[in-house]
Enzyme design. Sequence first.
Site, PDB file in Angstrom:
ATOM      1  CG  ASP A 130       1.716  66.618  13.426  1.00 56.72           C
ATOM      2  OD1 ASP A 130       0.032  66.219  12.605  1.00 56.72           O
ATOM      3  OD2 ASP A 130       1.931  65.543  14.324  1.00 56.72           O
ATOM      4  CD  GLU A 178      -2.550  62.628  17.824  1.00 53.11           C
ATOM      5  OE1 GLU A 178      -2.954  61.632  18.748  1.00 53.11           O
ATOM      6  OE2 GLU A 178      -1.152  62.485  17.003  1.00 53.11           O
ATOM      7  CD  GLU A 211       1.367  57.038  14.854  1.00 54.63           C
ATOM      8  OE1 GLU A 211       2.585  56.464  15.277  1.00 54.63           O
ATOM      9  OE2 GLU A 211       1.391  57.575  14.325  1.00 54.63           O
ATOM     10  CE  LYS A 214      -0.791  64.100  11.531  1.00 56.63           C
ATOM     11  NZ  LYS A 214      -0.422  63.248  12.657  1.00 56.63           N
ATOM     12  CG  ASP A 222       2.627  66.125  17.524  1.00 54.43           C
ATOM     13  OD1 ASP A 222       2.919  65.119  16.395  1.00 54.43           O
ATOM     14  OD2 ASP A 222       1.588  65.903  18.183  1.00 54.43           O
ATOM     15  CB  SER A 223       7.357  63.125  15.834  1.00 56.38           C
ATOM     16  OG  SER A 223       7.550  64.032  14.459  1.00 56.38           O
TER      17      SER A 223
END
Length: 261
Positions: free
Chosen positions: A81, A112, A179, A110, A42-43
């Site tokens: 993501d 978070e 991270e 993925k 999603d960066s």
Amino acid sequence: MKMTIHTLQSKKGVEKITAVTAYDALFASLFDAQTDVILVGDSLNMSFGGKEDTLSITLEEMIYHTKSVCIGAKKSFIIADMPFGSYQNSKMAVKNALKFYQKTSADAIKLEGGKERSESVRAIVKEGVAVIGHIGLMPQFARSEGGYKIKGRSEKEASKLIDDALAIEDAGASMIVLEGIASEVSNHITQKLKIPTIGIGSGKKCDGQILVWSDMMGFFQRFKPKFVRRYLDGATLIQEALQKYVQDVKSENFPSLEESY
């Protein structure tokens, strides 16, 4: 040969895992098989969308970009993501994870979060979807935390990170991204876990490393995080090539007779 989660897990303690982001078929095809893992991160909301954070990208946008990457990459292991707001509870997490699997060829998703996400991870894995965890500095939490802050610098933070990693592993995650974690802590987590850890800004002792491709290739220039090593001055090369093209058009050097029908 297609990279599998079993092959990646077998590399732990034997060979470092390499990973890079990609968001389209063209660059995914260039990276395919060169790196073990390609993350549709999603960066892209910041790198290519010009946004201040990752929060506004939608599930539909992530699925679109994941489809594109899956077209371009046939051998690397592809992770997608889950965007902000798409896994607020276990029921929602399962529904949207299944949507990723149904609409793309991603090998894993993925999300978070630490211990608080363990039940969602467990529920998704139970439905046959491979899950990659992500703890430490979590970009989807940056706005609520007042910025991008390194984690694990206090004993309390370090203890929580270790508990989070173990909880995510116990829930069935296949790998976990660490991270922005203090190196000593990420090393400790890597040693305690049976599953591989993929580091970004968390030191060299992780089982693998990942970078955003536009950072490592020098295309994204708004800022350069400490953990990024630039392997190419991409922005300068593109600008110089474009200037040459403009000059050739204006001077009528392009197109030549050989380039005309």
